[in-house]
Design a protein around this motif. Structure first.
Motif, PDB file in Angstrom:
ATOM      1  N   TYR A  59      -7.516   4.667   8.118  1.00  9.98           N
ATOM      2  CA  TYR A  59      -7.227   5.988   7.542  1.00  9.98           C
ATOM      3  C   TYR A  59      -7.389   5.943   6.017  1.00  9.98           C
ATOM      4  O   TYR A  59      -8.029   6.812   5.424  1.00  9.98           O
ATOM      5  N   ARG A  62     -11.007   5.913   5.032  1.00  7.37           N
ATOM      6  CA  ARG A  62     -11.654   7.235   5.112  1.00  7.37           C
ATOM      7  C   ARG A  62     -11.313   8.066   3.880  1.00  7.37           C
ATOM      8  O   ARG A  62     -12.188   8.757   3.329  1.00  7.37           O
ATOM      9  N   ARG A  66     -14.019   9.376   0.921  1.00  9.95           N
ATOM     10  CA  ARG A  66     -14.159  10.765   0.445  1.00  9.95           C
ATOM     11  C   ARG A  66     -14.074  10.810  -1.076  1.00  9.95           C
ATOM     12  O   ARG A  66     -14.859  11.499  -1.726  1.00  9.95           O
ATOM     13  N   GLU A  87      -7.202  18.494  -0.223  1.00 13.80           N
ATOM     14  CA  GLU A  87      -7.899  18.683   1.055  1.00 13.80           C
ATOM     15  C   GLU A  87      -7.033  18.194   2.214  1.00 13.80           C
ATOM     16  O   GLU A  87      -6.942  18.849   3.256  1.00 13.80           O
ATOM     17  N   ASP A  88      -6.396  17.050   2.031  1.00 17.36           N
ATOM     18  CA  ASP A  88      -5.542  16.485   3.068  1.00 17.36           C
ATOM     19  C   ASP A  88      -4.334  17.392   3.327  1.00 17.36           C
ATOM     20  O   ASP A  88      -3.972  17.639   4.478  1.00 17.36           O
ATOM     21  N   GLN A  89      -3.733  17.926   2.259  1.00 17.67           N
ATOM     22  CA  GLN A  89      -2.593  18.839   2.409  1.00 17.67           C
ATOM     23  C   GLN A  89      -3.012  20.124   3.117  1.00 17.67           C
ATOM     24  O   GLN A  89      -2.281  20.640   3.967  1.00 17.67           O
ATOM     25  N   LEU A  90      -4.183  20.640   2.770  1.00 16.71           N
ATOM     26  CA  LEU A  90      -4.685  21.853   3.413  1.00 16.71           C
ATOM     27  C   LEU A  90      -4.917  21.620   4.902  1.00 16.71           C
ATOM     28  O   LEU A  90      -4.532  22.444   5.739  1.00 16.71           O
ATOM     29  N   GLU A  91      -5.524  20.498   5.244  1.00 17.27           N
ATOM     30  CA  GLU A  91      -5.772  20.179   6.650  1.00 17.27           C
ATOM     31  C   GLU A  91      -4.455  20.107   7.424  1.00 17.27           C
ATOM     32  O   GLU A  91      -4.347  20.635   8.533  1.00 17.27           O
ATOM     33  N   GLU A  92      -3.454  19.479   6.848  1.00 19.04           N
ATOM     34  CA  GLU A  92      -2.150  19.375   7.507  1.00 19.04           C
ATOM     35  C   GLU A  92      -1.503  20.754   7.650  1.00 19.04           C
ATOM     36  O   GLU A  92      -0.944  21.076   8.703  1.00 19.04           O
ATOM     37  N   GLN A  94      -3.026  23.632   7.879  1.00 14.92           N
ATOM     38  CA  GLN A  94      -3.766  24.358   8.905  1.00 14.92           C
ATOM     39  C   GLN A  94      -3.385  23.884  10.304  1.00 14.92           C
ATOM     40  O   GLN A  94      -3.264  24.682  11.227  1.00 14.92           O
ATOM     41  N   ARG A  95      -3.160  22.577  10.465  1.00 10.99           N
ATOM     42  CA  ARG A  95      -2.738  22.045  11.753  1.00 10.99           C
ATOM     43  C   ARG A  95      -1.362  22.598  12.136  1.00 10.99           C
ATOM     44  O   ARG A  95      -1.158  23.061  13.263  1.00 10.99           O
TER      45      ARG A  95
END
Length: 116
Positions: A59, A62, A66, A87-92, A94-95
């Motif tokens: 992880y 990765r 990026r 980006e990681d915070q946004l992905e979380e 959205q999940r």
């Protein structure tokens, strides 16, 4: 390693710190200095072996890859790290939002079915 934890389970674990700094840098096509720099920028925090050596998970690699993409395109390392964090915070977020929507849909379908 505890006797009750099969090695295969650890190798499949994205969070298991399996890679040394040298191996991680080689896999990313970068230098150990880059990995230290993104660590100092608090993008990733490698675990330490008993001897104090940095160890990286898949992880983390990765995330580092990026950041390297952004740096290779000319983004300063501090900005690249901040972008990757966002980006990681946004992905979380959205999940989590998708989970709330599913729960709300299930609840509303349950109410609809009960009122007929």
């Amino acid at each position: 390693m505890p006797a009750d934890t099969p090695l295969g389970n650890r190798l499949d674990d994205d969070d298991y710190p399996a890679y040394t700094m040298g191996r991680a840098a080689e896999m990313l096509g970068t230098t150990p200095g880059f990995l230290r720099a993104i660590g100092e920028a608090r993008l990733i925090t490698p675990l330490r072996s008993e001897g104090g050596h940095r160890r990286y998970s898949r992880y983390q690699l990765r995330i580092a890859a990026r950041a390297r993409e952004l740096v290779d395109r000319g983004t300063p390392i501090e900005a690249a790290c901040r972008i990757v964090i966002l980006e990681d915070q946004l992905e979380e977020a959205q999940r989590i939002n998708a989970e709330y929507r599913r729960a709300a849909d299930q609840a509303s379908h349950g109410v609809d079915a009960g009122s007929s």
